[in-house]
Design a protein around this motif. Sequence first.
Motif, PDB file in Angstrom:
ATOM      1  N   ARG A 166      20.218  62.689  80.662  1.00 22.26           N
ATOM      2  CA  ARG A 166      20.380  63.960  79.952  1.00 22.26           C
ATOM      3  C   ARG A 166      21.281  64.905  80.754  1.00 22.26           C
ATOM      4  NH1 ARG A 166      15.774  66.280  76.908  1.00 22.26           N
ATOM      5  NH2 ARG A 166      16.435  68.308  76.056  1.00 22.26           N
ATOM      6  N   ARG A 167      20.963  65.014  82.046  1.00 19.81           N
ATOM      7  CA  ARG A 167      21.779  65.901  82.889  1.00 19.81           C
ATOM      8  C   ARG A 167      23.205  65.365  83.011  1.00 19.81           C
ATOM      9  NH1 ARG A 167      24.306  69.890  83.946  1.00 19.81           N
ATOM     10  NH2 ARG A 167      25.429  69.838  85.920  1.00 19.81           N
ATOM     11  N   LEU A 168      23.332  64.050  83.122  1.00 25.77           N
ATOM     12  CA  LEU A 168      24.665  63.467  83.282  1.00 25.77           C
ATOM     13  C   LEU A 168      25.529  63.735  82.059  1.00 25.77           C
ATOM     14  CD1 LEU A 168      24.045  60.084  85.114  1.00 25.77           C
ATOM     15  CD2 LEU A 168      24.842  62.266  86.001  1.00 25.77           C
ATOM     16  N   LEU A 169      24.922  63.676  80.866  1.00 23.80           N
ATOM     17  CA  LEU A 169      25.692  63.960  79.656  1.00 23.80           C
ATOM     18  C   LEU A 169      26.189  65.397  79.665  1.00 23.80           C
ATOM     19  CD1 LEU A 169      23.719  62.031  76.902  1.00 23.80           C
ATOM     20  CD2 LEU A 169      26.121  61.734  77.569  1.00 23.80           C
ATOM     21  N   ALA A 170      25.294  66.318  80.032  1.00 24.82           N
ATOM     22  CA  ALA A 170      25.707  67.718  80.109  1.00 24.82           C
ATOM     23  C   ALA A 170      26.802  67.876  81.167  1.00 24.82           C
ATOM     24  CB  ALA A 170      24.498  68.592  80.450  1.00 24.82           C
ATOM     25  N   SER A 171      26.611  67.187  82.295  1.00 27.54           N
ATOM     26  CA  SER A 171      27.614  67.255  83.367  1.00 27.54           C
ATOM     27  C   SER A 171      28.970  66.761  82.869  1.00 27.54           C
ATOM     28  CB  SER A 171      27.141  66.425  84.562  1.00 27.54           C
ATOM     29  OG  SER A 171      28.212  66.160  85.435  1.00 27.54           O
ATOM     30  N   ALA A 172      28.954  65.702  82.069  1.00 27.83           N
ATOM     31  CA  ALA A 172      30.216  65.167  81.542  1.00 27.83           C
ATOM     32  C   ALA A 172      30.910  66.210  80.670  1.00 27.83           C
ATOM     33  CB  ALA A 172      29.944  63.887  80.755  1.00 27.83           C
ATOM     34  N   ARG A 173      30.140  66.893  79.834  1.00 22.56           N
ATOM     35  CA  ARG A 173      30.747  67.930  78.985  1.00 22.56           C
ATOM     36  C   ARG A 173      31.336  69.051  79.835  1.00 22.56           C
ATOM     37  NH1 ARG A 173      26.182  66.821  75.727  1.00 22.56           N
ATOM     38  NH2 ARG A 173      25.069  68.615  76.563  1.00 22.56           N
ATOM     39  N   GLU A 174      30.600  69.423  80.904  1.00 23.06           N
ATOM     40  CA  GLU A 174      31.097  70.497  81.768  1.00 23.06           C
ATOM     41  C   GLU A 174      32.389  70.077  82.470  1.00 23.06           C
ATOM     42  OE1 GLU A 174      26.452  71.665  82.603  1.00 23.06           O
ATOM     43  OE2 GLU A 174      27.763  71.113  84.294  1.00 23.06           O
ATOM     44  N   HIS A 175      32.393  68.838  82.952  1.00 24.89           N
ATOM     45  CA  HIS A 175      33.613  68.361  83.596  1.00 24.89           C
ATOM     46  C   HIS A 175      34.760  68.287  82.597  1.00 24.89           C
ATOM     47  CE1 HIS A 175      31.016  66.807  86.985  1.00 24.89           C
ATOM     48  NE2 HIS A 175      32.014  67.344  87.635  1.00 24.89           N
ATOM     49  N   GLU A 176      34.454  67.873  81.383  1.00 24.62           N
ATOM     50  CA  GLU A 176      35.499  67.815  80.361  1.00 24.62           C
ATOM     51  C   GLU A 176      36.105  69.205  80.154  1.00 24.62           C
ATOM     52  OE1 GLU A 176      34.050  66.797  76.536  1.00 24.62           O
ATOM     53  OE2 GLU A 176      36.011  66.917  75.576  1.00 24.62           O
ATOM     54  N   GLN A 177      35.232  70.200  80.117  1.00 27.57           N
ATOM     55  CA  GLN A 177      35.716  71.565  79.923  1.00 27.57           C
ATOM     56  C   GLN A 177      36.628  72.004  81.074  1.00 27.57           C
ATOM     57  OE1 GLN A 177      35.198  73.891  77.219  1.00 27.57           O
ATOM     58  NE2 GLN A 177      36.941  74.604  78.423  1.00 27.57           N
ATOM     59  N   ILE A 178      36.233  71.644  82.278  1.00 25.71           N
ATOM     60  CA  ILE A 178      37.056  71.987  83.447  1.00 25.71           C
ATOM     61  C   ILE A 178      38.420  71.296  83.332  1.00 25.71           C
ATOM     62  CG2 ILE A 178      37.286  71.714  85.944  1.00 25.71           C
ATOM     63  CD1 ILE A 178      34.209  71.885  86.101  1.00 25.71           C
ATOM     64  N   ALA A 179      38.384  70.013  83.016  1.00 26.51           N
ATOM     65  CA  ALA A 179      39.634  69.261  82.921  1.00 26.51           C
ATOM     66  C   ALA A 179      40.511  69.813  81.808  1.00 26.51           C
ATOM     67  CB  ALA A 179      39.330  67.777  82.696  1.00 26.51           C
ATOM     68  N   LEU A 180      39.897  70.199  80.685  1.00 26.81           N
ATOM     69  CA  LEU A 180      40.677  70.773  79.583  1.00 26.81           C
ATOM     70  C   LEU A 180      41.374  72.053  80.028  1.00 26.81           C
ATOM     71  CD1 LEU A 180      38.387  70.259  76.442  1.00 26.81           C
ATOM     72  CD2 LEU A 180      40.700  69.359  76.824  1.00 26.81           C
ATOM     73  N   ALA A 181      40.617  72.897  80.714  1.00 26.72           N
ATOM     74  CA  ALA A 181      41.205  74.160  81.167  1.00 26.72           C
ATOM     75  C   ALA A 181      42.359  73.890  82.134  1.00 26.72           C
ATOM     76  CB  ALA A 181      40.137  75.024  81.828  1.00 26.72           C
ATOM     77  N   LEU A 182      42.187  72.912  83.003  1.00 26.12           N
ATOM     78  CA  LEU A 182      43.258  72.579  83.942  1.00 26.12           C
ATOM     79  C   LEU A 182      44.453  72.000  83.190  1.00 26.12           C
ATOM     80  CD1 LEU A 182      41.174  71.052  86.862  1.00 26.12           C
ATOM     81  CD2 LEU A 182      42.412  73.218  86.853  1.00 26.12           C
ATOM     82  N   GLY A 183      44.163  71.202  82.160  1.00 18.30           N
ATOM     83  CA  GLY A 183      45.250  70.647  81.363  1.00 18.30           C
ATOM     84  C   GLY A 183      46.034  71.727  80.648  1.00 18.30           C
ATOM     85  N   ALA A 184      45.349  72.816  80.328  1.00 17.38           N
ATOM     86  CA  ALA A 184      46.030  73.932  79.669  1.00 17.38           C
ATOM     87  C   ALA A 184      46.641  74.889  80.680  1.00 17.38           C
ATOM     88  CB  ALA A 184      45.049  74.679  78.766  1.00 17.38           C
ATOM     89  N   GLY A 185      46.433  74.639  81.949  1.00 18.46           N
ATOM     90  CA  GLY A 185      46.970  75.536  82.962  1.00 18.46           C
ATOM     91  C   GLY A 185      46.309  76.900  82.961  1.00 18.46           C
ATOM     92  N   ASN A 186      45.085  76.952  82.445  1.00 13.76           N
ATOM     93  CA  ASN A 186      44.383  78.227  82.308  1.00 13.76           C
ATOM     94  C   ASN A 186      43.449  78.415  83.508  1.00 13.76           C
ATOM     95  OD1 ASN A 186      42.745  80.374  81.602  1.00 13.76           O
ATOM     96  ND2 ASN A 186      42.815  79.872  79.422  1.00 13.76           N
TER      97      ASN A 186
END
Lengths: 223, 223
Positions: A166-186
């Motif tokens: 359960r925690r790992l799934l949430a962690s994956a979403r959080e990491h995805e969000q971080i990576a998305l923001a980095l991909g957007a240069g934000n």
Amino acid sequence: MRASDRAYSLLRSDIVEWRLAPGDLLAEVEQSARLGVSRTPLREALSRLVAEGLAAPAGRGVVVSAISLAAVTDLFEVRLPLECAAVRLAAHRGDPALFTALAEEFAAAGRLIEDDDGGQDAYYALVARLDREIDDAARNPYLLQAQKPIRTHLARVRRLARDNPRRLLASAREHEQIALALGAGNAELAEASMRVHLHNSLQHLRSPLPGDPDPHHREEHHG
Amino acid sequence: MRASDRAYSLLRSDIVEWRLAPGDLLAEVEQSARLGVSRTPLREALSRLVAEGLAAPAGRGVVVSAISLAAVTDLFEVRLPLECAAVRLAAHRGDPALFTALAEEFAAAGRLIEDDDGGQDAYYALVARLDREIDDAARNPYLLQAQKPIRTHLARVRRLARDNPRRLLASAREHEQIALALGAGNAELAEASMRVHLHNSLQHLRSPLPGDPDPHHREEHHG
DNA sequence: CCGCGGGGAACTGTATACAGAACCGCCAGG
DNA sequence: CCTGGCGGTTCTGTATACAGTTCCCCGCGG
């Protein structure tokens, strides 16, 4: 490979993976005999461990340094500003396409996590890849130098708290969000996402497991 | 004091104070002869220096690590979040009276600075005292561990830029502001004051010498 | 004259011997 | 029974000897 390197690696993994418990005495003759090296390279290994904070001088000789869940709060007080600085720098300097690709991998990471035990290791490897890419993108050796001991200690306490899917799934979403923001240069969004992730990580680490409220403090006598 | 400690201290000061230049080879036999210790404790000193980043392995043996004004920016990118975190923690946990007293000393520090050269040392000692009190108040060993190498490198580059009384007076006012905020327990203000101070410090370090590696040259074209 | 190979020297990496110091246990005294 | 001193033991800290390796320099050949 040099004998001192072997001794260092072996002792380091022994400490991080709790085969050597905090307070255990690292006697030179005993360890040099156990690891099959002489005292001279072992001493070099010990001084490296002391510099890293994994061991500490105690009277005569050095002992495995103390650590507990109580230290997690202290660790995150330092980790938070460092990781935030890292992602801000990475957002400005990194290659967006690289992080966008990583974000997609995190989006698909649910399959890894719900897999049997092998998949979780793959997920941890993915997290490690993101960390490395952030480090590379931040392009600051001093930041790395400051983060390294923090990460070492964290790896040590992480063994105390077993991650659940359960925690790992949430962690994956959080990491995805971080990576998305980095991909957007934000940078702002990347830092905010990192704050969210670290907050949740800390909360998870601090929440004791039912039936095993104090896993790091048990004292088992060897039979 | 142990021989390895002496060797470490001597080598460290030699590097920080530029008696040993970046790239200089730290040969074991040569240095052990110069410092009057055997090779074994000298090796321990060298490994400590490498762990600290003051020396780096290069082929056979270790050399004094490279550093330049270009690294100052990188250093401050890490120093800023760490010092901000430190003052935030200190504002919450520290003893206000202590920082209020320090603020008064900084308010009176103009006399020290305008003194002849002896007074400047006293001022630097005052700054060091504030740093120490912030460290103590933050009460976080990992934060200290992360800051220590950064401060070491900074001490090294600081020797490139000679502080002038004008900058020192401004620095005293900035430190006074930080101490005042800490005395009031105002974390937000303390962090803001620290940001101002670090900004000005960086600007001062970067301003005087784009191509003037020799600190003995006068740089008073601005009057 | 330049490139290449071999020999030697010097340096690092490792092992071990020795000295000094700290800890533990024992014994005597209160 | 507790406490303080003392001796033994064991450990660290240091020095030094030895081996492997690498680098440099010199000489030889093209």
